[in-house]
Write an enzyme that holds these catalytic residues in place. Structure first.
Site, mmCIF file in Angstrom:
data_model
loop_
_atom_site.group_PDB
_atom_site.id
_atom_site.type_symbol
_atom_site.label_atom_id
_atom_site.label_comp_id
_atom_site.label_asym_id
_atom_site.label_seq_id
_atom_site.Cartn_x
_atom_site.Cartn_y
_atom_site.Cartn_z
ATOM 1 N N LYS A 93 19.541 -24.621 46.835
ATOM 2 C CA LYS A 93 20.786 -25.040 46.185
ATOM 3 C C LYS A 93 21.008 -26.519 46.496
ATOM 4 O O LYS A 93 20.504 -27.042 47.492
ATOM 5 C CB LYS A 93 21.969 -24.260 46.763
ATOM 6 N N LYS A 102 30.691 -10.467 30.190
ATOM 7 C CA LYS A 102 31.263 -11.503 29.337
ATOM 8 C C LYS A 102 30.260 -12.620 29.021
ATOM 9 O O LYS A 102 30.108 -13.043 27.882
ATOM 10 C CB LYS A 102 32.495 -12.089 30.048
ATOM 11 N N LYS A 152 20.382 -6.952 40.154
ATOM 12 C CA LYS A 152 20.181 -7.249 41.563
ATOM 13 C C LYS A 152 21.539 -7.438 42.247
ATOM 14 O O LYS A 152 22.513 -7.631 41.536
ATOM 15 C CB LYS A 152 19.326 -8.497 41.740
ATOM 16 N N ASP A 155 32.226 -10.396 34.861
ATOM 17 C CA ASP A 155 31.731 -11.703 34.469
ATOM 18 C C ASP A 155 30.384 -11.641 33.741
ATOM 19 O O ASP A 155 30.156 -12.333 32.751
ATOM 20 C CB ASP A 155 31.564 -12.513 35.760
ATOM 21 N N ASP A 182 15.354 -8.364 36.647
ATOM 22 C CA ASP A 182 15.148 -9.625 37.341
ATOM 23 C C ASP A 182 15.165 -10.633 36.201
ATOM 24 O O ASP A 182 14.208 -10.701 35.423
ATOM 25 C CB ASP A 182 13.793 -9.634 38.060
ATOM 26 N N HIS A 183 16.248 -11.356 36.063
ATOM 27 C CA HIS A 183 16.398 -12.102 34.806
ATOM 28 C C HIS A 183 15.321 -13.184 34.644
ATOM 29 O O HIS A 183 15.079 -13.655 33.545
ATOM 30 C CB HIS A 183 17.821 -12.650 34.636
ATOM 31 N N ALA A 228 32.435 -3.327 32.529
ATOM 32 C CA ALA A 228 32.569 -3.987 31.227
ATOM 33 C C ALA A 228 33.593 -5.123 31.222
ATOM 34 O O ALA A 228 33.598 -5.952 30.320
ATOM 35 C CB ALA A 228 32.929 -2.963 30.163
ATOM 36 N N THR A 229 34.462 -5.154 32.238
ATOM 37 C CA THR A 229 35.450 -6.238 32.255
ATOM 38 C C THR A 229 34.960 -7.400 33.131
ATOM 39 O O THR A 229 35.668 -8.369 33.336
ATOM 40 C CB THR A 229 36.803 -5.734 32.811
ATOM 41 N N HIS A 286 13.092 -13.342 42.377
ATOM 42 C CA HIS A 286 12.588 -14.255 41.347
ATOM 43 C C HIS A 286 11.285 -14.962 41.740
ATOM 44 O O HIS A 286 10.340 -15.035 40.966
ATOM 45 C CB HIS A 286 13.629 -15.327 41.004
HETATM 46 C C1 BG6 Z 1 20.609 -15.700 40.459
HETATM 47 C C2 BG6 Z 1 21.086 -16.117 41.812
HETATM 48 O O1 BG6 Z 1 19.844 -14.526 40.550
HETATM 49 O O2 BG6 Z 1 19.819 -16.723 39.890
HETATM 50 C C3 BG6 Z 1 21.858 -17.419 41.728
HETATM 51 O O3 BG6 Z 1 21.914 -15.109 42.371
HETATM 52 C C4 BG6 Z 1 21.054 -18.474 41.029
HETATM 53 O O4 BG6 Z 1 22.229 -17.863 43.012
HETATM 54 C C5 BG6 Z 1 20.510 -17.945 39.707
HETATM 55 O O5 BG6 Z 1 21.894 -19.581 40.795
HETATM 56 C C6 BG6 Z 1 19.563 -18.938 39.078
HETATM 57 O O6 BG6 Z 1 19.229 -18.507 37.804
HETATM 58 P P1 BG6 Z 1 18.846 -19.546 36.659
HETATM 59 O O7 BG6 Z 1 18.534 -18.689 35.490
HETATM 60 O O8 BG6 Z 1 20.026 -20.443 36.471
HETATM 61 O O9 BG6 Z 1 17.660 -20.314 37.168
#
Ligand code: BG6
Length: 488
Positions: free
Chosen positions: A345, A20, A153, A17, A182-183, A14-15, A245
């Site tokens: 990247k 937050k 993850k 990143d 998996d966002h 909870a503390t 992703h």
């Molecule tokens: C994360 C990776 O899962 O997704 C990061 O660990 C990456 O390295 C990020 O920057 C990218 O997500 P988004 O939502 O900014 O496209």
């Protein structure tokens, strides 16, 4: 009145990143949108010796910096913050969990709510095992209501470690209780893929090898390794982006019409895609996968260091910061249609997009007219813009009636679109796992990726350098040229 069951949200880490930046703001926005349960408490756990007061102050700061809805000073915010409590916990200390159980039971009694407990593990992967076994051993997991587990993850480092982790998890939670984040699956346009494909019969009819020439999925980023050298240099783009992703977007794009729009049927279709994905032998990786690493360059007018010069990265690192790959789905719908993915990247722009290039069997009709006919292209922009556009061919009366490509487009109203974490948390609170990664998907993804990891490890795949600020190494373009395509 909310349709979500009253519950206790137990947050490990909870503390940190993520809490937050994403978790607190998402919960707050759900609260303001009336998507939180009638009664709930949020128990924050961490190593730091914080008081409730310090914790609430921290949460408030997170909301004012990161929340989508502006934080207000009225009673609503106080009511929200009043449901937060903090308790220091050393996750390896059994007795700590017993105290935690007492605390949770006390809150459950005070609020008069059932034993519905959602455990959110926003912690280092190495701690997952000890936490879940302690949840079981302490009795925290023996509930009269429901229990759920959300984990972040990375889910494993390779096939074997993912399987080990899953085996451990499955001792404490049923698959149906596990929500693997998996966002990318929370992004509105990724969630939209299903509607686009199945709520539009015109696309549904075309969603196959007869009409589609190729599919291209790109996730490019401008950021470099940032301050995550330790993690990233071990993971590389293949684990960081491709295994999760990119393959999830591929599944969502390629899946066929499910029997019903239900979590079970959608996941079944996704799994079928992974099962039909042609496996790569280690020896063939170099012909289908391009591995790259950024060198120095310029991004949007600013000088950028090369990967090897970044803080915490050694001069000999062979880590991949870019991957492009060609994949084949050997089923009745897609055989012969290449799916290309690329991610990296320090590329030219931040953009996540799916491009579907259609075939044009009638192209030759226009050869005598000497006209170039562009393919029909469906572009789905996932971020930073959320839009769908379709490129068609139309005669332009202002240009000698020549055929030109025109674009019809839909663009989401950018303002105040809920964040991925809001959708995901809201689904987990309601118990809908559709947009979470099922173990089958995770395992099959690792299985596909595993020979690539080994080929990289053995260094039998060239490592191409690309200048920061570019779209990756030329080899990634050549990959498509082999089938006479280009990246759109
Ligand atoms: C994360 C990776 O899962 O997704 C990061 O660990 C990456 O390295 C990020 O920057 C990218 O997500 P988004 O939502 O900014 O496209």
């Amino acid at each position: 009145k909310s349709e979500v069951d009253s519950m206790t949200f137990v947050l490990f880490g909870a503390t940190g990143d993520l809490a937050k930046r994403k978790i607190f703001p998402a919960l707050y926005n759900l609260f303001l949108d009336n998507k939180m349960p009638q009664s709930f408490s949020i128990i924050g756990l961490g190593r730091r010796e914080w008081s409730d007061f310090t914790f609430k102050k921290h949460v408030r700061e997170s909301l004012s910096t990161f929340s989508r809805h502006e934080i207000n000073d009225g009673p609503k915010t106080d009511e929200f913050l009043n449901s937060f409590h903090y308790s220091p916990l050393d996750v390896t200390d059994d007795e700590g969990y017993e105290r935690l159980l007492d605390m949770i039971q006390r809150h459950e009694e005070e609020l008069n709510i059932p034993e519905n407990r959602l455990f959110y593990l926003s912690v280092a992967p190495s701690l997952i095992d000890v936490i879940t076994s302690n949840i079981t051993n302490s009795g925290l997991g023996s509930v009269k209501g429901w229990k759920r587990l959300i984990i972040e993850k990375p889910f494993g480092h390779d096939l074997k470690s993912a399987q080990d982790l899953n085996e451990k998890l499955s001792k404490a939670f049923e698959e149906s209780e596990i929500y693997r984040i998996d966002h990318y699956l929370g992004k509105p346009m990724v969630q939209n893929l299903e509607a686009l494909e199945f709520a539009n019969p015109i696309f549904q009819a075309l969603w196959n090898k007869q009409y589609i020439a190729n599919v291209q999925i790109t996730a490019s980023e401008t950021v470099g390794v940032e301050d995550r050298a330790n993690y990233y240099d071990q993971a590389g783009a293949i684990r960081d982006m491709v295994q999760n992703h990119m393959l999830q977007i591929l599944m969502m794009t390629a899946m066929q019409l499910p029997k019903r729009i239900s979590s079970k049927d959608i996941r079944y279709e996704k799994k079928k895609i992974m099962e039909s994905l042609r496996p790569l032998q280690k020896e063939e990786v170099a012909s289908h996968v391009v591995r790259g690493q950024y060198g120095p360059g310029e991004i949007q007018g600013e000088f950028a260091l090369g990967y090897k010069e970044e803080d915490g990265i050694n001069n000999f690192s062979k880590n991949d910061t870019f991957i492009a790959a060609r994949l084949w789905i050997d089923d009745n719908f897609w055989s012969g249609v290449p799916f290309y993915i690329r991610t990296g990247k320090r590329m030219k722009e931040k953009s996540t997009r799916i491009v579907i290039e259609f075939k044009n069997p009638l192209k030759d009709l226009y050869i005598t007219q000497n006209e170039e006919i562009s393919p029909n292209i469906l572009t789905i922009d996932i971020s930073p813009n959320e839009s769908v556009s379709l490129q068609l061919n139309i005669k332009n009366p202002l240009n000698d009636n020549k055929i030109e490509p025109v674009t019809v487009a839909y663009s989401a109203n950018q303002k105040n679109v809920p964040e991925a974490y809001e959708f995901l948390l809201s689904d987990a609170l309601r118990g809908d796992p559709t947009f979470f990664a099922h173990w089958n998907e995770v395992e099959l993804s690792w299985r596909w990726v595993q020979p690539i990891l080994e080929a990289f490890e053995e260094d039998i795949v060239p490592l191409h350098s690309y200048p920061a600020g570019s779209m990756g190494p030329e080899a990634a373009d050549q990959l498509l040229e082999e089938e006479e395509f280009q990246w759109w």
